[in-house]
Scaffold this active site. Structure first.
Site, short mmCIF file in Angstrom:
data_model
loop_
_atom_site.label_atom_id
_atom_site.label_comp_id
_atom_site.label_asym_id
_atom_site.label_seq_id
_atom_site.Cartn_x
_atom_site.Cartn_y
_atom_site.Cartn_z
N ASN A 113 0.82 -1.23 0.00
CA ASN A 113 0.00 0.00 0.00
C ASN A 113 0.86 1.28 0.00
OD1 ASN A 113 0.86 -0.40 2.66
ND2 ASN A 113 -1.02 0.38 3.56
N ASP A 134 -3.25 -5.33 1.97
CA ASP A 134 -3.23 -4.94 3.39
C ASP A 134 -3.41 -3.44 3.60
OD1 ASP A 134 -2.80 -5.59 6.24
OD2 ASP A 134 -1.21 -4.14 5.96
N ASP A 185 3.77 -5.78 11.51
CA ASP A 185 2.88 -4.72 11.00
C ASP A 185 3.46 -3.34 11.33
OD1 ASP A 185 0.84 -3.39 9.74
OD2 ASP A 185 -0.73 -3.97 11.17
ZN ZN Z 1 -3.47 -4.79 7.90
#
Ligand code: ZN
Length: 430
Positions: A90, A150, A303
Site C-alpha cells: 500500500n 493490506d 505490521d
Molecule cells: Zn493490515
C-alpha cells in the site's frame, strides 16, 4: 569479505557453541573452533537465532518517504534482528505491477541491510474490484509470492476466490487483512466496555472473524493457501484452529502489540495506541499468546506502520492507524512469551524465523544454524537489563512506538546477513 568466529553463543537457547562464518555461510559450528584471520566476537551469554523474518512491514517507499524509506526501514529491521522483511503493497503508487515491485526490491538490494521481499497488491490500486497483474509480479526480478491489499480487506468473496485460485500456479499465497468493511465504518476502538466509556465507535470482533471464517472456507474449496494478517481476537483463534483441524492450508500471524497491549490503554485518548485491527481485551491477549505457543498462530509479524508526527499527534478520531515495531519486536516477544514460559528460544526461532520464511517462500532464510546454512543470524542478549523504549533513538524515520516509555528486557547485540555484520554491539555497522 570478513570472516567471523562467534565464540560461545547459545544456539537457539541450547548449549554454547562456536560459529564460524565464511563466504556467506556457516562454515563450521562446534566446540573450540579455530579460525585464524577471522574477526572474533565474544558471544558468551548471547543467544544465536536464525535471522528474523518479517511477513508484514510497511516501508512506505515509494510515495511516503516522510514516514519511512526502504533505507531507514531496513536499517530499523537489522537493528531488531531481522535479515528479511516483506514490504507491504500500500505505497504510492501501489505495488501492483512488476515495475513497482522491482523498484522496491532494488532499493532493498541497494540499502543492503536485509533482504526485501515486496508483497504485490491483489487488486489494481487496492480498488478491491479488479485483480492486479499477479503473474507478472511473480515472474519479475522481485519474484513476488505473497499478495495482499493490506490496509484494506479483499471484501468481495468472488474476487478473493479468484485471487486464491490464480496464485496456485506459482505457489503464491494471499495474505488477507481481515476486516469486514461494512461492520467497521467509522470504527475507532475495540467494541466493548472501554470504547463505550470513552464514547468511541466500536470495532466489533465479528468484523474480523467473519472474514477469516469465509476465507478459510474459500481456501478449502479451491485448495489454495491463505495467510491471515494480524489476528487480534480469541474468536479468530478458534476459527483458525477449527480450519487447521480440517486440513485447510491456512497460516496466521500475530503482532507484538497484540501480544502485549490492551484496549484500556486508549483511556487518555493517546493516538499512539490507535491501530488496525484495534487493541483488544486481556482475554484476547491471553488467547493470542496461547495460540502462538501451541502453533495455531504460526508466527509473529510486526505490521511496522510508521507515520509522521502530524498524522499521529492529533485528536484520536483524526489520527492514522498504526504503530512502529521492527526495533522492539524481539524484546516484546521475550517479555510476552519467553518470560511467561509460553515459548523457549527454539520456539522463538520457529515463530519469528523458520515459519515466516516458509510462509513467505523466502529462500535462504529461516534455516536452523547448522554447517552449510546461509549465515543469516542474530545474537540476542537476554540478560541485558530492561531499558525503557525511547523512539527518539530509533532508526525508523517515525516515532509512533506504543512501547515508548515501557521497560522491555533484552537487547539485540548483532545481526549478520550472509556472513556480513549489519549490526554490531547494538549499532548499525555503517
Ligand atoms: Zn493490515
Amino acid at each position: 569479505m570478513t570472516e567471523w568466529l562467534i565464540k560461545g553463543a547459545s544456539v537457539a537457547g541450547g548449549e554454547p557453541a562456536d560459529i564460524h562464518l565464511r563466504d556467506g555461510v556457516i562454515a563450521a559450528i562446534g566446540q573450540d573452533l579455530d579460525a585464524p584471520g577471522a574477526s572474533v566476537l565474544d558471544a558468551a551469554g548471547l543467544i544465536a537465532l536464525p535471522g528474523l523474518v518479517d511477513l508484514h512491514t510497511h516501508l512506505r517507499e515509494p510515495g511516503r518517504e516522510d514516514a519511512e524509506t526502504v533505507e531507514t526501514g531496513t536499517r530499523a529491521a537489522a537493528l531488531g534482528g531481522y535479515t528479511a522483511v516483506h514490504a507491504m503493497a500500500n505505497t504510492e503508487p501501489v505495488a501492483d505491477t512488476a515495475g513497482v515491485v522491482e523498484q522496491v526490491w532494488r532499493l532493498g538490494e541497494q540499502a543492503g541491510y536485509v533482504d526485501v521481499r515486496p508483497v504485490g497488491a491483489v487488486t489494481v490500486g487496492l480498488n478491491g474490484k479488479q485483480l492486479a497483474e499477479l503473474g507478472a509480479m511473480a515472474d519479475s526480478a522481485a519474484r513476488v509470492r505473497v499478495f495482499s491489499d493490506d490496509g484494506l480487506c479483499v471484501a468481495d468473496p468472488l474476487l478473493m476466490r479468484r485471487a486464491l485460485e490464480y496464485v496456485k500456479a506459482f505457489d503464491g499465497v494471499i495474505a488477507q487483512h481481515p476486516q469486514e468493511p461494512r461492520l467497521t465504518e467509522g470504527a475507532q476502538l475495540n467494541e466493548g466496555e472501554t470504547a463505550s466509556r470513552l464514547g468511541l465507535a466500536g470495532w466489533p470482533a465479528a468484523a474480523e472473524e467473519a472474514i477469516i471464517a469465509r476465507d478459510c472456507l474459500l481456501a478449502a474449496h479451491v485448495d489454495a493457501s491463505l495467510h491471515v494478517c494480524h489476528v487480534s481476537t480469541a474468536g479468530s483463534v478458534e476459527i483458525i484452529r477449527w480450519a487447521k483441524g480440517r486440513g485447510v492450508a491456512v497460516t496466521a500471524e500475530v503482532t507484538p502489540h497484540h501480544l502485549l497491549l490492551t484496549d484500556d490503554l486508549a483511556e487518555n485518548y493517546d493516538p499512539v495506541f490507535k491501530v488496525n485491527p484495534p487493541l483488544r481485551t486481556r482475554a484476547d491477549v491471553d488467547a493470542l499468546r496461547q495460540a502462538l505457543a501451541d502453533g495455531t498462530i504460526d508466527c509473529v509479524a510486526t505490521d511496522h506502520a510508521p507515520h509522521p508526527v502530524e498524522a499521529k499527534e492529533t485528536e484520536w478520531a483524526a489520527a492514522a492507524n498504526g504503530m512502529t515495531g521492527l526495533e522492539t519486536a524481539l524484546r516484546v516477544v521475550h517479555k510476552a512469551m519467553v518470560e511467561t514460559g509460553l515459548l523457549d528460544w527454539a520456539g522463538v526461532a520457529d515463530r519469528m524465523s523458520a515459519r515466516p520464511a516458509a510462509i513467505g517462500r523466502v529462500p535462504g532464510h529461516g534455516q536452523p544454524l547448522t554447517k552449510g546454512a546461509p549465515a543469516n543470524l542474530t545474537l540476542y542478549d537476554p540478560a541485558a537489563a530492561a531499558t525503557r523504549v525511547d523512539p527518539a533513538t530509533h532508526a525508523s524515520k517515525s516515532r509512533n512506538s506504543p512501547f515508548a516509555g515501557m521497560a522491555l528486557p533484552g537487547r539485540v547485540h548483532a545481526t549478520f546477513l550472509r556472513g556480513t555484520a549489519t549490526v554490531l554491539d547494538g549499532k548499525v555497522t555503517r
